[in-house]
Design a protein around this motif. Structure first.
Motif, short mmCIF file in Angstrom:
data_model
loop_
_atom_site.label_atom_id
_atom_site.label_comp_id
_atom_site.label_asym_id
_atom_site.label_seq_id
_atom_site.Cartn_x
_atom_site.Cartn_y
_atom_site.Cartn_z
N VAL A 1 0.09 -1.90 -0.05
CA VAL A 1 0.02 -3.16 0.69
C VAL A 1 -0.55 -2.91 2.08
O VAL A 1 -0.26 -1.89 2.70
CB VAL A 1 1.40 -3.84 0.80
N LYS A 2 -1.35 -3.85 2.54
CA LYS A 2 -1.97 -3.77 3.86
C LYS A 2 -1.72 -5.07 4.61
O LYS A 2 -1.72 -6.15 4.01
CB LYS A 2 -3.48 -3.55 3.73
N PRO A 3 -1.54 -5.01 5.93
CA PRO A 3 -1.39 -6.24 6.71
C PRO A 3 -2.68 -7.07 6.67
O PRO A 3 -3.78 -6.52 6.81
CB PRO A 3 -1.11 -5.73 8.12
N GLN B 1 2.01 5.27 2.17
CA GLN B 1 3.32 5.68 1.69
C GLN B 1 3.94 4.61 0.77
O GLN B 1 4.59 4.93 -0.21
CB GLN B 1 4.26 5.94 2.87
N ILE B 2 3.70 3.33 1.09
CA ILE B 2 4.23 2.25 0.25
C ILE B 2 3.26 2.01 -0.89
O ILE B 2 2.18 1.46 -0.70
CB ILE B 2 4.40 0.96 1.08
N GLN B 3 3.62 2.43 -2.09
CA GLN B 3 2.76 2.22 -3.23
C GLN B 3 3.58 2.24 -4.52
O GLN B 3 4.69 2.77 -4.56
CB GLN B 3 1.65 3.26 -3.30
N ASN C 1 2.50 -11.57 5.64
CA ASN C 1 1.37 -10.95 6.33
C ASN C 1 0.79 -9.79 5.53
O ASN C 1 -0.23 -9.22 5.91
CB ASN C 1 1.81 -10.45 7.72
N TYR C 2 1.44 -9.42 4.41
CA TYR C 2 1.00 -8.26 3.64
C TYR C 2 0.30 -8.67 2.35
O TYR C 2 0.75 -9.60 1.66
CB TYR C 2 2.19 -7.35 3.32
N GLN C 3 -0.80 -8.00 2.04
CA GLN C 3 -1.53 -8.29 0.81
C GLN C 3 -1.64 -7.03 -0.05
O GLN C 3 -1.81 -5.93 0.46
CB GLN C 3 -2.93 -8.81 1.13
N PRO C 4 -1.53 -7.20 -1.38
CA PRO C 4 -1.63 -6.05 -2.28
C PRO C 4 -3.08 -5.57 -2.38
O PRO C 4 -4.02 -6.36 -2.38
CB PRO C 4 -1.15 -6.61 -3.63
N VAL C 5 -3.23 -4.26 -2.48
CA VAL C 5 -4.56 -3.64 -2.63
C VAL C 5 -4.50 -2.68 -3.81
O VAL C 5 -3.65 -1.79 -3.85
CB VAL C 5 -4.98 -2.89 -1.35
N LEU C 6 -5.41 -2.87 -4.78
CA LEU C 6 -5.45 -2.02 -5.97
C LEU C 6 -6.34 -0.81 -5.71
O LEU C 6 -7.47 -0.94 -5.23
CB LEU C 6 -5.98 -2.82 -7.16
N VAL C 7 -5.82 0.36 -6.05
CA VAL C 7 -6.59 1.61 -5.95
C VAL C 7 -6.57 2.26 -7.32
O VAL C 7 -5.52 2.70 -7.79
CB VAL C 7 -5.99 2.57 -4.90
#
Length: 451
Positions: free
Chosen positions: A391-393, A407-409, A358-364
């Motif tokens: 990561v975001k749901p 916090q999770i990064q 359910n979690y997808q990686p997001v680049l910042v």
């Protein structure tokens, strides 16, 4: 059987599938019905990341009693680490500390007015036996007076990012127990208060900043003043330690608390199978609505059982992961026009069983590293940080952490060096770009003639 019957069967089946899919990935922070914790305030968090897994009235400001001592422990351990206080440093009780230590209605180890006690044994008495006079002694050692120490407690709470708190003394007693000698600027009936979220955040910082605290907190029994006529057997008030009455596998901390105002409170932490959880209950009660020692441990057990049974640590993002569609970043003034990027390490996270997909990686990307066109400027060194992945749901559900949403990064770094191109190459590129722009302009003009 007719057509309508089949349609009803299919509709029912689809409804059941939708129902179970909703709850299989449901945010456990909303799962009050599943846990039904009997306490005025409660929270369950992952001890490694601070991810909130369950909460009930977690922002209500309530009494904390001797859970206060976690802040005194934090400040002491920080002072020892910085060399401001030494474990073998000796202390002679003040009149206030002596008088409070003689009150056996409170949790205490009796201290002699002319005795000498080192910081280590006072700390053990505080952390294991919740000794109140020993705690005030530590406050005086660090702050010079408990009044000054209380100011330090409130300042430290702010620096740790806590909200919803007020410290009026170092131990968690009700100020009435001071018999008029409570810290200056506090009321005669005042008592320390915090929200469950703030208590959990304090515990989170305590065990992660000073993990050795668990060695003391997990001590089931210890003799104070061994080998003297003042010896007293200290039994840890955390009866969920594996060796004690309500033993729980993996339980190794952290702090109980009880006053008439606060009720029966407990901050627990347990670790096993590579997972660690923190729980807080405030004014815990049994099913009949009555508070008690057993009630706070029973409610804690509910949350711990729920966490260990329903959550697993999963690798959400592997090491050297590249976000789809963002595997490279354009580079200017470099020998190459782009650089490959990937995650420096993996992202492991506590997730509800079966919910890892359910979690997808997001680049910042780091805005300080890229220009307005989203390009890096050479030279770039291999391993240089250019941003991070969080990561975001996928379902848009909000994930709450004690210390912020992202916090999770994990760092995203350049996978190779990109050297700066020499002046001749840069000049020729400039010339090429100039004529390219000129040619583009001519082509556009000619094309316009034939419209």
């Amino acid at each position: 059987m007719n057509k309508h019957f089949y349609q009803k069967c299919i509709a029912s089946a689809l409804a059941l599938i939708m129902f179970f899919s909703l709850f299989a990935g449901a945010n456990p922070a909303k799962a009050e019905a599943a846990l039904n914790i009997n306490a005025d305030g409660a929270i369950l968090v992952d001890g490694e990341t601070g991810k909130v897994l369950y909460e009930k009235n977690a922002d209500s400001v309530l009494g904390i009693a001797s859970m206060t001592k976690m802040m005194t422990e934090y400040i002491l351990l920080d002072a020892v680490k910085k060399g401001k206080v030494k474990w073998d440093q000796e202390y002679t009780p003040s009149d206030l500390v002596y008088k409070i230590s003689q009150n056996r209605d409170l949790s205490n180890v009796p201290l002699r007015a002319d005795g000498k006690y080192n910081v280590r044994e006072l700390y053990d008495a505080m952390a294991i036996y919740s000794a109140n006079a020993a705690t005030i002694a530590i406050a005086e050692i660090i702050g010079g007076s408990e009044t000054n120490f209380v100011k330090m407690m409130n300042e430290k709470a702010g620096k740790l990012g806590l909200k919803d708190f007020k410290f009026v003394n170092s131990s968690g007693l009700n100020n009435r127990d001071y018999k008029g000698e409570q810290p200056q600027g506090t009321g005669a009936e005042d008592e320390n208060v915090m929200s469950a979220r703030a208590v959990a955040k304090l515990a989170f910082h305590l065990i992660n900043d000073f993990p050795d605290v668990l060695k003391t907190a997990s001590t089931p029994k210890k003799t104070f003043r061994e080998g003297t006529e003042d010896r007293i057997e200290m039994i840890n008030w955390n009866w969920m330690l594996p060796e004690l009455d309500y033993g729980y596998q993996g339980m190794d901390g952290l702090k109980t608390g009880t006053t008439d105002f606060a009720g029966y409170c407990f901050t627990g932490t347990a670790g096993r199978d590579g997972k660690r959880f923190i729980t807080v209950v405030q004014n815990a009660k049994d099913s009949s609505g009555k508070g008690g020692y057993k009630a706070r441990f029973d409610e804690t057990r509910k949350m711990m059982d729920y966490a260990f049974s329903n959550y697993s640590k999963e690798k959400i993002v592997p090491k050297h992961y590249q976000v789809k569609g963002q595997k490279t970043i354009p580079v200017i003034k470099g020998k190459e026009n782009e650089v490959k990027i990937y995650t420096k390490s993996a992202i492991n996270m506590i997730v509800h069983n079966g919910d890892e997909k359910n979690y997808q990686p997001v680049l910042v990307l780091d805005k300080k590293k890229i220009n307005k066109d989203g390009k890096l400027t050479a030279p770039i060194k291999k391993g240089e940080k250019v941003g991070y992945v969080t990561v975001k749901p996928k379902n848009g559900e909000k994930v709450s952490f004690l210390t912020g949403e992202d916090q999770i990064q994990v760092d995203v770094i350049a996978a190779q060096d990109v050297e700066k191109a020499n002046w001749f190459v840069l000049m020729m590129r400039g010339v090429g770009n100039f004529f390219g722009d000129v040619w583009h302009g001519i082509a556009s003009t000619v094309k316009g003639w034939f419209k």
